[in-house]
Design an enzyme around this catalytic site. Sequence first.
Site, PDB file in Angstrom:
ATOM      1  N   VAL A  99       0.867  -1.168   0.000  1.00  0.00           N
ATOM      2  CA  VAL A  99       0.000   0.000   0.000  1.00  0.00           C
ATOM      3  C   VAL A  99       0.908   1.223   0.000  1.00  0.00           C
ATOM      4  CG1 VAL A  99      -1.793   1.276   1.261  1.00  0.00           C
ATOM      5  CG2 VAL A  99      -1.768  -1.240   1.318  1.00  0.00           C
ATOM      6  N   CYS A 100       0.538   2.230  -0.769  1.00  0.00           N
ATOM      7  CA  CYS A 100       1.236   3.520  -0.736  1.00  0.00           C
ATOM      8  C   CYS A 100       2.732   3.305  -1.059  1.00  0.00           C
ATOM      9  CB  CYS A 100       0.997   4.167   0.635  1.00  0.00           C
ATOM     10  SG  CYS A 100       1.310   5.937   0.749  1.00  0.00           S
TER      11      CYS A 100
END
Lengths: 215, 215
Positions: A99-100
């Site tokens: 994520v991210c």
Amino acid sequence: MQIAILLYDRFTALDAVGPYDVLNNLPGGEVRFVSEQTGPVRNESGNLALVADATLEEVTSPDIVLVPGGPGEADQLTDGPLHEWLRSVDRTSSWTTSVCTGSLILAAAGLLTGRRATSHWLAVDQLRKWDVTPVRERVVVDGKYVTAAGVSSGIDMALTLAGKITGDRVAQSIQLKIEYDPQPPYAAGSADKAPGDIVAELRARSRFILQGPNA
Amino acid sequence: MQIAILLYDRFTALDAVGPYDVLNNLPGGEVRFVSEQTGPVRNESGNLALVADATLEEVTSPDIVLVPGGPGEADQLTDGPLHEWLRSVDRTSSWTTSVCTGSLILAAAGLLTGRRATSHWLAVDQLRKWDVTPVRERVVVDGKYVTAAGVSSGIDMALTLAGKITGDRVAQSIQLKIEYDPQPPYAAGSADKAPGDIVAELRARSRFILQGPNA
């Protein structure tokens, strides 16, 4: 089905906990928060700590690996125990995910070379450094590698993954259980939609946002 | 501006961490995770722990109070130190808020009497027990009381609150920073939208879902 969520100093909490509360609802899913050492791991603000219950050595063959992002990623781009662990568990994982800016860590560990991936909108172009094709989409699936855009996109990523693993019905049931029927009060969640001056301001503060107050 | 997020055994992590990563970005915002005792507090599955850094006694006048939901709410519906603390901090708070079944705790503490509020879709009708009018909306604002529907709705609640406190511009900037441009893979996040058989199945398991494996 073991799910390992990696923690490191100055991670972003929602990157980890959004997907957690989806994947933890998978039938037979067993989540372990893992880090170099067990105990509290602080986020980028220092006022939140999630507990790592297992060391890297204790989690050797998770089915799903998830790497959150956060300002601390800047300390995780060079080779070391964390990269070694990622390369090791990736050999047998069914899914390796991020994520991210967690995707920058996967890329730096050499796991995304030649693949398509995404990251936080302010960071996605950095993926080129490691011969990864940056893709400005919310969730990018390339083989068993599933990467999500910034922070909150981990929820969409995890539901997408749940659908692939267990079928639409279970994924929909999880979505209903966590009542994920988003109604943001603004249409400002992407650089395409937000007011131009706000996009420009965040771009100007990009280094601070991505790497934190000490950047 | 002090923001107190209450933790108790068997809370749901995303209820707390979704709003956290919005409110922690408020200019001058200072979040404290608070519980009866400091140290790790486990969620309903036991495989996630968030650390409480302050006791109830140490946080006496937060500007914002946030109560997450989770199966553990069933243990927090009778009077005791937690209710006393909620009533005490509510006297001076600017905003008293909840996510998911956290509203049942606020209601049981007597803070929502005669007001409109929401909760998880499987629990919202229970609010009537405490003379609260249940409202099936994602975010309900009644004076300084802001309640959110199930689990993931805390993100929408916190952005709504951020807009009220700091204006639209800051709230939009936070939304862009956390890239909250939701794209759920299914339209199954509410009882109105999900397939009827899935809704029926979750209703049948309602007690288990709301109160956990030991209900």
